[in-house]
Design an enzyme around this catalytic site. Sequence first.
Site, PDB file in Angstrom:
ATOM      1  N   GLU A  89      -0.074 -27.528  29.383  1.00 22.30           N
ATOM      2  CA  GLU A  89      -1.530 -29.027  29.272  1.00 22.30           C
ATOM      3  C   GLU A  89      -1.164 -29.743  28.277  1.00 22.30           C
ATOM      4  O   GLU A  89      -2.058 -31.300  27.779  1.00 22.30           O
ATOM      5  CB  GLU A  89      -2.754 -27.517  28.335  1.00 22.30           C
ATOM      6  CG  GLU A  89      -2.609 -26.281  29.301  1.00 22.30           C
ATOM      7  CD  GLU A  89      -4.432 -25.819  28.838  1.00 22.30           C
ATOM      8  OE1 GLU A  89      -4.734 -26.127  28.471  1.00 22.30           O
ATOM      9  OE2 GLU A  89      -3.731 -24.679  29.155  1.00 22.30           O
ATOM     10  N   TYR A 114      -8.718   0.359  -5.544  1.00 23.12           N
ATOM     11  CA  TYR A 114      -7.621   0.700  -4.622  1.00 23.12           C
ATOM     12  C   TYR A 114      -6.685  -0.296  -5.587  1.00 23.12           C
ATOM     13  O   TYR A 114      -7.030  -1.652  -5.543  1.00 23.12           O
ATOM     14  CB  TYR A 114      -7.596  -0.366  -3.758  1.00 23.12           C
ATOM     15  CG  TYR A 114      -6.242  -0.586  -2.693  1.00 23.12           C
ATOM     16  CD1 TYR A 114      -5.766   0.214  -1.928  1.00 23.12           C
ATOM     17  CD2 TYR A 114      -6.241  -1.957  -3.017  1.00 23.12           C
ATOM     18  CE1 TYR A 114      -4.872  -0.352  -1.513  1.00 23.12           C
ATOM     19  CE2 TYR A 114      -5.023  -2.412  -2.344  1.00 23.12           C
ATOM     20  CZ  TYR A 114      -4.129  -1.206  -1.299  1.00 23.12           C
ATOM     21  OH  TYR A 114      -3.081  -1.642  -0.899  1.00 23.12           O
ATOM     22  N   THR A 164       0.959  -0.700   0.314  1.00 24.73           N
ATOM     23  CA  THR A 164       0.098   0.042   0.002  1.00 24.73           C
ATOM     24  C   THR A 164       1.132   1.031  -0.377  1.00 24.73           C
ATOM     25  O   THR A 164       0.376   2.150  -0.115  1.00 24.73           O
ATOM     26  CB  THR A 164      -0.952  -0.164   1.074  1.00 24.73           C
ATOM     27  OG1 THR A 164      -1.567  -0.511   1.534  1.00 24.73           O
ATOM     28  CG2 THR A 164      -1.631   1.354   1.459  1.00 24.73           C
ATOM     29  N   LYS A 221       0.862  -7.400  12.734  1.00 22.39           N
ATOM     30  CA  LYS A 221       0.021  -6.641  12.170  1.00 22.39           C
ATOM     31  C   LYS A 221      -1.391  -7.148  13.284  1.00 22.39           C
ATOM     32  O   LYS A 221      -1.449  -8.189  13.441  1.00 22.39           O
ATOM     33  CB  LYS A 221      -0.279  -6.273  11.079  1.00 22.39           C
ATOM     34  CG  LYS A 221      -1.439  -5.958  10.586  1.00 22.39           C
ATOM     35  CD  LYS A 221      -1.541  -5.225   9.169  1.00 22.39           C
ATOM     36  CE  LYS A 221      -2.370  -4.808   8.190  1.00 22.39           C
ATOM     37  NZ  LYS A 221      -2.267  -4.918   6.759  1.00 22.39           N
ATOM     38  N   THR A 244       1.499  -4.269   4.518  1.00 28.65           N
ATOM     39  CA  THR A 244       1.812  -4.614   5.956  1.00 28.65           C
ATOM     40  C   THR A 244       1.172  -5.800   6.363  1.00 28.65           C
ATOM     41  O   THR A 244       1.809  -6.073   7.251  1.00 28.65           O
ATOM     42  CB  THR A 244       1.324  -3.880   6.644  1.00 28.65           C
ATOM     43  OG1 THR A 244      -0.404  -3.256   5.829  1.00 28.65           O
ATOM     44  CG2 THR A 244       1.265  -1.732   6.241  1.00 28.65           C
ATOM     45  N   ASP A 245       0.512  -6.827   5.187  1.00 33.25           N
ATOM     46  CA  ASP A 245      -0.257  -7.863   5.362  1.00 33.25           C
ATOM     47  C   ASP A 245       0.958  -8.592   6.238  1.00 33.25           C
ATOM     48  O   ASP A 245       0.541  -9.980   6.989  1.00 33.25           O
ATOM     49  CB  ASP A 245      -0.988  -8.132   4.480  1.00 33.25           C
ATOM     50  CG  ASP A 245      -2.303  -7.549   4.208  1.00 33.25           C
ATOM     51  OD1 ASP A 245      -2.437  -6.847   4.535  1.00 33.25           O
ATOM     52  OD2 ASP A 245      -3.263  -7.949   3.208  1.00 33.25           O
TER      53      ASP A 245
HETATM   54  N1  GLU Z   1      -2.544  -6.310   1.009  1.00 27.36           N
HETATM   55  C1  GLU Z   1      -2.054  -5.109   1.321  1.00 27.36           C
HETATM   56  C2  GLU Z   1      -0.467  -5.460   1.355  1.00 27.36           C
HETATM   57  O1  GLU Z   1       0.186  -5.992   2.051  1.00 27.36           O
HETATM   58  C3  GLU Z   1      -2.681  -3.898   1.877  1.00 27.36           C
HETATM   59  C4  GLU Z   1      -2.110  -3.778   3.083  1.00 27.36           C
HETATM   60  C5  GLU Z   1      -0.802  -2.844   3.135  1.00 27.36           C
HETATM   61  O2  GLU Z   1       0.100  -2.525   2.199  1.00 27.36           O
HETATM   62  O3  GLU Z   1      -0.890  -2.339   3.963  1.00 27.36           O
HETATM   63  O4  GLU Z   1       0.631  -5.658   0.284  1.00 27.36           O
END
Ligand code: GLU
Length: 334
Positions: free
Chosen positions: A291, A31, A18, A170, A97-98
Amino acid sequence: MQPANSLPRVRLLATGGTIAGTQLLGGKRGYVAAALSADALLTAVPQVAQLARLEAEQVAAIGSQDMDETVWLKLAARAQAALDESDVAGVVITHGTDTMEETAFFLNLVLRTEKPVVLVGAMRPATAISADGPMNLFNAVAVAVHPEMRGRGVLVVANDEIHFAREVAKTNTTQVGTFRSTHRGLAGLVHSGRVHLYAAPVRRHTAASDFSIDGLAHLPRVEIVYAYAGMRPELIRAAVQAGAAGLVLAGVGDGNVNAACRAAAAEAAKAGVIVVRSSRTGGGVVERNIEIDDDALGFVAAEELNPAKARVLLQLALTRTRDPRAIQEMFHVY
Ligand code: GLU
């Protein structure tokens, strides 16, 4: 201000996400992740030229949901090549970020360097109102050139925070404060390029790691199976039949699964598949023999690593050994 040619050199490796994404205003439609090139990202933050001489290289152009071992191995090789250049001060990697926490942890375990390696992303596309990417990128470069950031392993910079690769996760689908280091806290803060250091990493990493990508064309196959009330054992057996060398259980609570699934996992372990118990809770330590009788069933406890990170360590562990005791030791050390 320092003259430009006396500034440190930093290699920017772009992978998409992103931070390089665009979106029409007013909704999710339109997007597109990874629409902008590495050079375009730098053009949006001309202020980085005050911190470093940036050299951009496009390694991939993907949303990080598409990140895989092929890109990891290429990215690690390109990062190592840059780090091996004596006058490169550090490496900055733009990334979605994923799956950033997985890539960061992978690199933290395989790169041989004392230099800072900083992953950076954004939650809002470059064209959004209040895009967070430009400031995150500026801060990432500031961290990459900061002399005290050497020897701290791979880092993630976002939302004015500096996280250790091992600790970060995340935790929110959309908010800019999505990254959290719940167990052992932040590496530090970075405000408008000013770095405040809090802590040192506690586990083995980078230059001290025994893992490397040397001679690796593939990573061993490791699957994650998510536990829930009423879970059935078929998916565990299917993973083994599909050829998994390792299995991570995203267990309930303290890395637990019901009796039928425990039996299926024990059967897998007996057949030589390494079974690692992690937790779906998002926090806490999965300990041995509390456990579940790991000694009797031949399982490995993931300690604090979430299922995705436990998978990364198990993939690398399987490049060294298939002995569950030796792999348990690696989960104590890394
Ligand atoms: N799904 C995308 C990715 O991980 C969008 C999330 C992001 O980059 O913040 O590249």
